[in-house]
Scaffold this motif. Structure first.
Motif, PDB file in Angstrom:
ATOM      1  N   PHE A   1       0.825  -1.201   0.000  1.00  0.00           N
ATOM      2  CA  PHE A   1       0.000   0.000   0.000  1.00  0.00           C
ATOM      3  C   PHE A   1       0.866   1.261   0.000  1.00  0.00           C
ATOM      4  CE2 PHE A   1      -3.885  -2.170   2.218  1.00  0.00           C
ATOM      5  CZ  PHE A   1      -4.053  -2.949   1.079  1.00  0.00           C
ATOM      6  N   THR A   2       1.978   1.229   0.739  1.00  0.00           N
ATOM      7  CA  THR A   2       2.841   2.411   0.821  1.00  0.00           C
ATOM      8  C   THR A   2       3.465   2.722  -0.525  1.00  0.00           C
ATOM      9  OG1 THR A   2       3.318   1.972   3.161  1.00  0.00           O
ATOM     10  CG2 THR A   2       4.838   3.422   1.976  1.00  0.00           C
ATOM     11  N   ALA A   3       3.947   1.673  -1.200  1.00  0.00           N
ATOM     12  CA  ALA A   3       4.549   1.875  -2.526  1.00  0.00           C
ATOM     13  C   ALA A   3       3.522   2.404  -3.510  1.00  0.00           C
ATOM     14  CB  ALA A   3       5.146   0.563  -3.027  1.00  0.00           C
ATOM     15  N   ALA A   4       2.302   1.876  -3.444  1.00  0.00           N
ATOM     16  CA  ALA A   4       1.243   2.347  -4.331  1.00  0.00           C
ATOM     17  C   ALA A   4       0.886   3.799  -4.021  1.00  0.00           C
ATOM     18  CB  ALA A   4       0.012   1.458  -4.195  1.00  0.00           C
ATOM     19  N   ALA A   5       0.848   4.134  -2.745  1.00  0.00           N
ATOM     20  CA  ALA A   5       0.523   5.500  -2.349  1.00  0.00           C
ATOM     21  C   ALA A   5       1.579   6.478  -2.859  1.00  0.00           C
ATOM     22  CB  ALA A   5       0.409   5.589  -0.829  1.00  0.00           C
ATOM     23  N   THR A   6       2.859   6.097  -2.734  1.00  0.00           N
ATOM     24  CA  THR A   6       3.944   6.958  -3.211  1.00  0.00           C
ATOM     25  C   THR A   6       3.842   7.166  -4.716  1.00  0.00           C
ATOM     26  OG1 THR A   6       5.400   6.174  -1.441  1.00  0.00           O
ATOM     27  CG2 THR A   6       6.448   7.201  -3.363  1.00  0.00           C
TER      28      THR A   6
END
Length: 305
Positions: free
Chosen positions: A25-30
């Protein structure tokens, strides 16, 4: 026609695909310029709508469920179609973009496909490549591949098979090896030689050597102190090091044969080949970047073979 998707739902699908492709989720958010919480809410919104779990979550990582992998593949195709439709409508047909995910065996990757890719990329700089270089058969529905190149076609009626080439086989050894061993004049003479083996990764079955003798196709079982699995190029490296005889594709060793670092053995029994095939899923809509690459690859192989 009634609306089935509002802007929020379509945005949720995009964020879900990003999370699946990037593995978090963090990578997608970035990548999307939003917060991880926004990605999490989007995925939860889709799971509630579908009534299935799309990710298995733990404190350290997330991974797609089986249902999530299937859903992501279909959503990726749908989003690609939206993007292609916009380009077509706005007159940008010539500018291809998007990601191509290709699975290819080690032999064909290093000696055929990879040297061709820079030319395609120079012509279409917005296309990105994910290259899976392995002899393992891959699944299209659960691993989201666009194309695969294989010697042995998979028994799958959902795939289109397009023949690329018949790759001639050649039996080789180093001059130094041949100086210390009697030159074989027949298949029976191979019993006195180190005949480097390769085992199929899918089954562990030893691949027989293929010859043409007196106009008949012959499969010949051999023995050796050396057996290679997974990467057939290991057998080529052993042959180049003088370990023994090895049968491989001529396109791999043609430079070695030309400069004399390898010599052909039993040339009078040559003439066999194995087919390389291009596989891709049946679909009413093939994205332009996929169709363009298929046309590019088949044209280049036709010139070089």
């Amino acid at each position: 026609m009634h609306r089935q998707f509002d802007d929020l739902m379509l945005g949720s699908v995009e964020l879900f695909c990003l999370a699946g492709e990037l593995g978090g989720f963090t990578a997608a958010a970035t990548a999307a310029g939003v917060t991880p919480a926004a990605v999490s809410r989007s995925v939860a919104r889709l799971e509630a709508r579908l009534g299935v779990r799309l990710f298995v979550r733990s404190t350290r990582q997330i991974r797609l469920t089986d249902a999530g992998r299937i859903y992501m593949e279909q959503c990726r195709q749908a989003l690609a179609q939206f993007a292609d439709a916009e380009r077509l409508a706005s007159g940008q047909q010539a500018q291809l973009s998007g990601r191509l995910r290709i699975s290819v065996p080690t032999t064909y990757a290093h000696y055929r496909l990879l040297p061709m890719l820079p030319d395609f990329h120079r012509e279409h700089p917005d296309v990105r490549f994910d290259l899976h270089i392995s002899n393992r058969n891959v699944g299209f529905s659960d691993e989201a591949f666009d194309l695969a190149i294989r010697v042995r076609p998979q028994a799958d009626s959902t795939l289109i098979l397009r023949h690329l080439e018949d790759a001639p086989l050649v039996l080789v050894a180093t001059p130094a090896y041949m100086e210390t061993h009697r030159v074989p004049r027949s298949l029976a003479d191979l019993a006195a030689h180190e005949c480097i083996q390769f085992d199929l990764p899918s089954s562990g079955r030893r691949i027989p050597w293929l010859f043409r003798e007196d106009g008949e196709d012959v499969e010949f079982e051999t023995e050796s102190a050396f057996t290679v699995s997974e990467d057939v190029l290991g057998g080529v490296t052993l042959a180049r090091a003088g370990a023994g005889l090895f049968q491989t594709y001529r396109f791999i060793v043609e430079k070695d044969l030309a400069d004399g670092s390898l010599v052909e053995v039993l040339p009078e029994l040559a003439g066999r080949s194995r087919p390389y095939n291009l596989l891709y899923p049946h679909s009413r809509f093939v994205p332009p970047r996929v169709r363009a690459f298929i046309d590019f690859l088949t044209a280049r192989v036709a010139v070089e073979r």
